[in-house]
Design a protein around this motif. Structure first.
Motif, PDB file in Angstrom:
ATOM      1  N   GLN A 398       0.732  -0.984   0.368  1.00 36.89           N
ATOM      2  CA  GLN A 398      -0.018  -0.380   0.086  1.00 36.89           C
ATOM      3  C   GLN A 398       0.594   1.406  -0.352  1.00 36.89           C
ATOM      4  OE1 GLN A 398      -2.486   0.691   3.415  1.00 36.89           O
ATOM      5  NE2 GLN A 398      -0.717   0.573   5.609  1.00 36.89           N
ATOM      6  N   THR A 399       0.056   2.094  -0.118  1.00 37.01           N
ATOM      7  CA  THR A 399       1.026   3.071  -0.484  1.00 37.01           C
ATOM      8  C   THR A 399       0.974   4.334   1.003  1.00 37.01           C
ATOM      9  OG1 THR A 399      -0.742   4.762  -1.437  1.00 37.01           O
ATOM     10  CG2 THR A 399       0.692   3.606  -2.873  1.00 37.01           C
ATOM     11  N   ASP A 400       0.263   4.347   2.250  1.00 34.28           N
ATOM     12  CA  ASP A 400       0.420   4.471   3.001  1.00 34.28           C
ATOM     13  C   ASP A 400       1.593   4.497   3.855  1.00 34.28           C
ATOM     14  OD1 ASP A 400      -2.212   5.809   3.104  1.00 34.28           O
ATOM     15  OD2 ASP A 400      -3.184   4.601   3.713  1.00 34.28           O
ATOM     16  N   LEU A 401       1.267   5.010   4.950  1.00 32.65           N
ATOM     17  CA  LEU A 401       3.582   5.086   5.804  1.00 32.65           C
ATOM     18  C   LEU A 401       2.140   4.681   6.688  1.00 32.65           C
ATOM     19  CD1 LEU A 401       3.357   7.403   3.517  1.00 32.65           C
ATOM     20  CD2 LEU A 401       5.111   8.636   5.109  1.00 32.65           C
ATOM     21  N   VAL A 402       3.145   3.474   7.430  1.00 34.20           N
ATOM     22  CA  VAL A 402       2.663   2.145   8.502  1.00 34.20           C
ATOM     23  C   VAL A 402       3.853   2.408   9.325  1.00 34.20           C
ATOM     24  CG1 VAL A 402       1.766   0.728   9.684  1.00 34.20           C
ATOM     25  CG2 VAL A 402       0.969   1.334   7.750  1.00 34.20           C
ATOM     26  N   CYS A 403       3.915   2.944  10.740  1.00 32.31           N
ATOM     27  CA  CYS A 403       5.340   2.595  11.297  1.00 32.31           C
ATOM     28  C   CYS A 403       4.821   2.122  12.949  1.00 32.31           C
ATOM     29  CB  CYS A 403       6.571   4.176  11.270  1.00 32.31           C
ATOM     30  SG  CYS A 403       5.690   4.950  12.236  1.00 32.31           S
ATOM     31  N   ASP A 406       7.929   2.272  19.968  1.00 35.14           N
ATOM     32  CA  ASP A 406       8.047   1.751  21.485  1.00 35.14           C
ATOM     33  C   ASP A 406       7.874   2.930  22.435  1.00 35.14           C
ATOM     34  OD1 ASP A 406      10.296   2.452  21.807  1.00 35.14           O
ATOM     35  OD2 ASP A 406      11.580   0.166  22.742  1.00 35.14           O
ATOM     36  N   SER A 407       7.626   2.661  23.653  1.00 40.34           N
ATOM     37  CA  SER A 407       7.181   3.915  24.450  1.00 40.34           C
ATOM     38  C   SER A 407       9.060   4.977  24.470  1.00 40.34           C
ATOM     39  CB  SER A 407       6.869   3.391  26.100  1.00 40.34           C
ATOM     40  OG  SER A 407       7.676   2.539  26.238  1.00 40.34           O
ATOM     41  N   GLU A 408       9.731   4.115  23.742  1.00 33.15           N
ATOM     42  CA  GLU A 408      11.193   5.038  23.989  1.00 33.15           C
ATOM     43  C   GLU A 408      11.200   6.045  22.551  1.00 33.15           C
ATOM     44  OE1 GLU A 408      12.533   5.969  26.683  1.00 33.15           O
ATOM     45  OE2 GLU A 408      11.264   4.583  27.814  1.00 33.15           O
ATOM     46  N   GLY A 409      10.218   5.864  21.127  1.00 30.25           N
ATOM     47  CA  GLY A 409      10.745   5.799  20.646  1.00 30.25           C
ATOM     48  C   GLY A 409      11.555   5.339  19.559  1.00 30.25           C
ATOM     49  N   VAL A 410      11.509   4.340  20.037  1.00 25.73           N
ATOM     50  CA  VAL A 410      11.921   3.295  19.085  1.00 25.73           C
ATOM     51  C   VAL A 410      11.310   2.421  17.726  1.00 25.73           C
ATOM     52  CG1 VAL A 410      13.966   0.671  18.778  1.00 25.73           C
ATOM     53  CG2 VAL A 410      14.267   2.768  20.490  1.00 25.73           C
ATOM     54  N   ILE A 411      11.346   2.690  16.426  1.00 26.80           N
ATOM     55  CA  ILE A 411      11.205   1.835  15.478  1.00 26.80           C
ATOM     56  C   ILE A 411      10.920   0.397  15.662  1.00 26.80           C
ATOM     57  CG2 ILE A 411      11.087   1.407  13.424  1.00 26.80           C
ATOM     58  CD1 ILE A 411      11.751   4.517  12.712  1.00 26.80           C
ATOM     59  N   LEU A 412       9.879  -0.869  15.685  1.00 28.21           N
ATOM     60  CA  LEU A 412       9.917  -1.823  15.740  1.00 28.21           C
ATOM     61  C   LEU A 412      10.146  -2.314  14.448  1.00 28.21           C
ATOM     62  CD1 LEU A 412       8.236  -2.459  19.022  1.00 28.21           C
ATOM     63  CD2 LEU A 412      10.275  -2.069  18.632  1.00 28.21           C
ATOM     64  N   PHE A 413       9.014  -1.557  13.694  1.00 26.65           N
ATOM     65  CA  PHE A 413       8.111  -1.987  12.267  1.00 26.65           C
ATOM     66  C   PHE A 413       8.129  -0.943  11.732  1.00 26.65           C
ATOM     67  CE2 PHE A 413       4.985  -1.882   8.968  1.00 26.65           C
ATOM     68  CZ  PHE A 413       5.147  -3.119   8.778  1.00 26.65           C
ATOM     69  N   ALA A 414       8.468  -0.866  10.165  1.00 27.61           N
ATOM     70  CA  ALA A 414       8.304   0.578   9.653  1.00 27.61           C
ATOM     71  C   ALA A 414       8.111  -0.144   7.740  1.00 27.61           C
ATOM     72  CB  ALA A 414       9.649   1.193   8.957  1.00 27.61           C
ATOM     73  N   SER A 415       6.605  -0.074   7.074  1.00 27.30           N
ATOM     74  CA  SER A 415       6.883   0.066   5.749  1.00 27.30           C
ATOM     75  C   SER A 415       6.956   0.288   4.604  1.00 27.30           C
ATOM     76  CB  SER A 415       5.125   0.053   6.012  1.00 27.30           C
ATOM     77  OG  SER A 415       5.274   1.969   5.502  1.00 27.30           O
ATOM     78  N   ASN A 487      -2.564   0.210  31.566  1.00 26.10           N
ATOM     79  CA  ASN A 487      -3.197   1.218  31.245  1.00 26.10           C
ATOM     80  C   ASN A 487      -1.708   2.174  30.619  1.00 26.10           C
ATOM     81  OD1 ASN A 487      -5.906   0.015  30.388  1.00 26.10           O
ATOM     82  ND2 ASN A 487      -6.329   1.086  32.704  1.00 26.10           N
ATOM     83  N   ASN A 488      -0.321   1.657  30.720  1.00 24.90           N
ATOM     84  CA  ASN A 488       0.443   2.366  30.534  1.00 24.90           C
ATOM     85  C   ASN A 488       0.426   2.130  28.777  1.00 24.90           C
ATOM     86  OD1 ASN A 488       0.814   3.362  32.515  1.00 24.90           O
ATOM     87  ND2 ASN A 488       2.082   1.954  33.235  1.00 24.90           N
ATOM     88  N   VAL A 489       1.013   3.603  28.399  1.00 26.03           N
ATOM     89  CA  VAL A 489       0.986   3.267  26.624  1.00 26.03           C
ATOM     90  C   VAL A 489       2.245   2.434  26.507  1.00 26.03           C
ATOM     91  CG1 VAL A 489       2.067   4.313  24.449  1.00 26.03           C
ATOM     92  CG2 VAL A 489      -0.165   5.698  25.959  1.00 26.03           C
ATOM     93  N   LYS A 490       2.775   1.511  25.252  1.00 22.88           N
ATOM     94  CA  LYS A 490       3.971   0.447  25.741  1.00 22.88           C
ATOM     95  C   LYS A 490       4.537   1.007  24.317  1.00 22.88           C
ATOM     96  CE  LYS A 490       1.488  -3.744  24.552  1.00 22.88           C
ATOM     97  NZ  LYS A 490       1.995  -5.192  24.658  1.00 22.88           N
ATOM     98  N   GLU A 491       3.433   1.037  22.713  1.00 33.03           N
ATOM     99  CA  GLU A 491       3.600   1.251  21.281  1.00 33.03           C
ATOM    100  C   GLU A 491       2.939   2.097  21.028  1.00 33.03           C
ATOM    101  OE1 GLU A 491       3.402  -3.121  20.107  1.00 33.03           O
ATOM    102  OE2 GLU A 491       5.557  -3.423  20.896  1.00 33.03           O
ATOM    103  N   ILE A 492       3.226   2.154  19.872  1.00 31.44           N
ATOM    104  CA  ILE A 492       2.337   3.928  18.852  1.00 31.44           C
ATOM    105  C   ILE A 492       2.078   2.817  17.640  1.00 31.44           C
ATOM    106  CG2 ILE A 492       1.604   5.571  18.494  1.00 31.44           C
ATOM    107  CD1 ILE A 492       2.811   7.238  20.658  1.00 31.44           C
ATOM    108  N   ILE A 493       1.159   2.970  17.039  1.00 27.97           N
ATOM    109  CA  ILE A 493       1.477   2.774  15.880  1.00 27.97           C
ATOM    110  C   ILE A 493       0.490   4.164  14.871  1.00 27.97           C
ATOM    111  CG2 ILE A 493       0.206   1.274  13.830  1.00 27.97           C
ATOM    112  CD1 ILE A 493      -0.575  -0.685  15.893  1.00 27.97           C
ATOM    113  N   GLY A 494       1.141   4.413  14.073  1.00 26.62           N
ATOM    114  CA  GLY A 494       1.181   5.642  12.929  1.00 26.62           C
ATOM    115  C   GLY A 494       1.115   4.892  11.348  1.00 26.62           C
ATOM    116  N   VAL A 495      -0.410   5.867  11.092  1.00 28.55           N
ATOM    117  CA  VAL A 495      -0.783   5.384   9.223  1.00 28.55           C
ATOM    118  C   VAL A 495      -0.660   6.817   9.493  1.00 28.55           C
ATOM    119  CG1 VAL A 495      -2.173   4.887   8.067  1.00 28.55           C
ATOM    120  CG2 VAL A 495      -1.874   3.235  10.377  1.00 28.55           C
ATOM    121  N   GLY A 496      -0.199   7.014   8.435  1.00 24.70           N
ATOM    122  CA  GLY A 496       0.269   8.571   7.324  1.00 24.70           C
ATOM    123  C   GLY A 496       0.364   8.422   6.139  1.00 24.70           C
TER     124      GLY A 496
END
Length: 547
Positions: A398-403, A406-415, A487-496
């Motif tokens: 897909q053309t959308d950006l996915v990443c 973790d809570s420290e900002g370390v990238i776990l996945f990048a499309s 209920n603490n944030v452990k990861e963030i998924i962003g779709v751009g």
């Protein structure tokens, strides 16, 4: 004696011959210690040649020391006769011997002592045996009186004849014990059994029982009682009892029994199969094991050595048999967790997950195995794998950006599209921190939106300019927070999505609208705008003034 003399027989020689036949030595000694006569046994006792005549030699040579002789002579002259006097002598070779002496003084008609004579018996062996017996009795006494065991001798009526110091452990005095019968101290529930054991022991000679014995404080303690019957010098039957406190052992046995019962209850109701393998024979198996492989418990427990291997598929046989051998031998190299396939009685093959370890079972190493059917898990994992593959195909194409970070900002996945947009490879991004450069005019808005990720509904939406490999581009982001159990944030998924073209079009439209507005407001005629359904949209100033 008249008849003897009448036949010309020497009475002293007759006496000597008689004593020789009785292994009794004889010697006659003058007042000054010179041997006047002796028999052959005298020679034998002191180790002389039997043919050697000792008449005329001093008796002192046969005493171990002169002081011993002087005491004996003094005693003899004082009493006139000495019986069963134990003295130390010596043989010709110096060997020490013990002698029993019986001597008397010989006097003349005037009452004057002219000599002394007597018999000698070699009692060395008897004295040594007596000493050994005394030493043995002393050792026995020391052992008996200092033993922690309770040692007692009873008559056939179960009355005490002897108790050692060990009975103090029960809190009673010896007087209290001697005034009682053995059954007075036994738990009421075990008196009949104790009496039967005594009757049996009187017949067989020995016995072994475990029973509770009462302490003076009223508490009962477990004792192991060993019994043996014997007859004393009077021919009366006696019972020797040796009792040992096994209360702690009984408590441990009870705990082991309860532990075994708990294990059985847990094992029999477990959803996992449990078995113990030793000497290539299944020593224990629960019902769940039978349910999984399709054989009955009776069949499993009657398998011959090594027959359990028929459950293993050929592809898994080497691993399973090697691990079983290692664990049954207690050798290093045991693998505690692995998967393999088994063949059910029906012929169906299923996957199992096995947890096993080396245990001590009945004093020998054994293999404890706990396993369960994971065919459902295998199928679920296969479906998950297929689902993940579909997801990856979708994301990667897909053309959308996915990443995902973790809570420290370390990238776990990048499309791939994300990597391409920012001119980075996947290897450059994964496991590292990367934050695209945001346009300075959009930083404040971006940070404010990101705060929404830390409160319900844990999502943030924003449009921002970011520096890409193609320069500044407008990106539209939808970020979602993933929470842990607290209920603490452990990861963030962003779709751009790149919305630069849209933003450019919007800008052009805005600029066109401004030009149109400027034209309309500068015209002298009135203008009214309607949509396709003749709905009013706008009018210039001239029209508004007319209206």
């Amino acid at each position: 004696m008249a008849s003897i003399n009448e036949n010309n027989i020497n009475p002293e020689k007759y006496l000597l011959d008689t004593l020789n036949n009785l292994d009794i030595g004889f010697v006659k000694v003058s007042n000054d210690g010179i041997i006047l006569n002796h028999n052959l046994i005298f020679n034998q006792i002191f180790g002389y040649n039997p043919e050697k005549k000792l008449i005329g030699t001093k008796i002192l040579d046969n005493w171990l020391n002169s002081e011993e002789e002087n005491r004996f002579i003094e005693d003899l002259y004082k009493k006139g006769i000495v019986k069963k006097y134990i003295a130390l002598g010596k043989k010709v070779d110096g060997e020490k011997i013990f002698l029993e002496l019986n001597f008397r003084l010989n006097k003349n008609f005037n009452g004057e002592t002219i000599s002394f004579e007597g018999t000698l018996i070699d009692v060395t062996k008897r004295i040594k045996n007596e000493r050994k017996l005394k030493e043995s009795e002393e050792k026995y006494r020391l052992i008996t009186e200092n033993a922690n065991d309770l040692i007692a001798v009873l008559d056939d009526k179960l009355r005490y004849k002897y108790v050692n110091e060990g009975y103090k452990l029960l809190g009673y005095s010896k007087e209290e014990i001697y005034n009682s019968k053995a059954t007075d101290f036994i738990h009421p529930d075990e008196v009949d059994r104790a009496i039967k054991a005594v009757r049996k022991g009187l017949t067989s000679g020995t016995g072994l029982e475990e029973m509770r014995v009462k302490h003076k404080n009223g508490k009962f303690y477990w004792f192991e009682v060993k019994g043996k019957t014997f007859r004393d010098l009077n021919g009366e039957t006696n019972i020797l009892l040796i009792s040992r406190d096994i209360t702690e052992r009984k408590k441990i046995e009870q705990k082991l029994k309860e532990s075994a019962e708990n294990f059985r209850n847990i094992a029999e109701h477990s959803l996992m199969a449990i078995c113990i393998l030793q000497d290539d024979v299944i020593k224990y198996a629960n019902q769940r094991m039978a349910d999984i492989n399709g054989y009955s418990l009776e069949e499993i427990m009657n398998w011959s050595p090594g027959e359990f291997l028929k459950l293993i598929v050929p592809e898994s046989l080497d691993l399973a048999s090697e691990q079983a051998k290692i664990k049954q031998s207690g050798l290093p190299g045991a693998i505690p967790h692995y998967h393999f396939q088994i063949i059910k009685k029906s012929g169906e093959k299923i996957w199992i997950e096995n947890f096993s370890r080396i245990i001590n079972f009945n004093g020998k190493p054994a293999d404890l195995m706990i396993f369960f059917d994971i065919i459902g898990k295998i199928k679920a994992e296969q479906k998950l794998k297929e689902s993940e593959e579909k997801y990856r195909l979708i994301v990667n194409n897909q053309t959308d950006l996915v990443c995902k970070v973790d809570s420290e900002g370390v990238i776990l996945f990048a499309s791939p599209s994300y990597c391409k947009t920012f001119g980075k490879s996947e290897e450059e991004l994964l496991g590292k921190k990367f934050m695209p450069l945001v346009h300075e005019d959009d930083i404040e808005f971006t940070l404010k939106e990101m705060e929404k990720l830390y409160s319900p509904p844990y999502t943030a939406t924003m449009e921002q300019r970011a520096l890409t490999k193609d320069g500044w581009r407008w990106l539209s982001w939808v970020d979602t927070a993933i929470l842990d159990s607290n209920n603490n944030v452990k990861e963030i998924i962003g779709v751009g999505r790149d919305i630069t073209e849209r933003k450019n079009s919007e800008q052009k439209l805005k600029e066109s609208e401004l030009r149109l507005r400027k034209y309309m407001d500068s015209a002298t005629d009135g203008f009214i705008l309607f949509d396709s359904k003749l709905n009013y949209i706008d009018a210039n100033k001239v029209t508004q003034q007319l209206v």
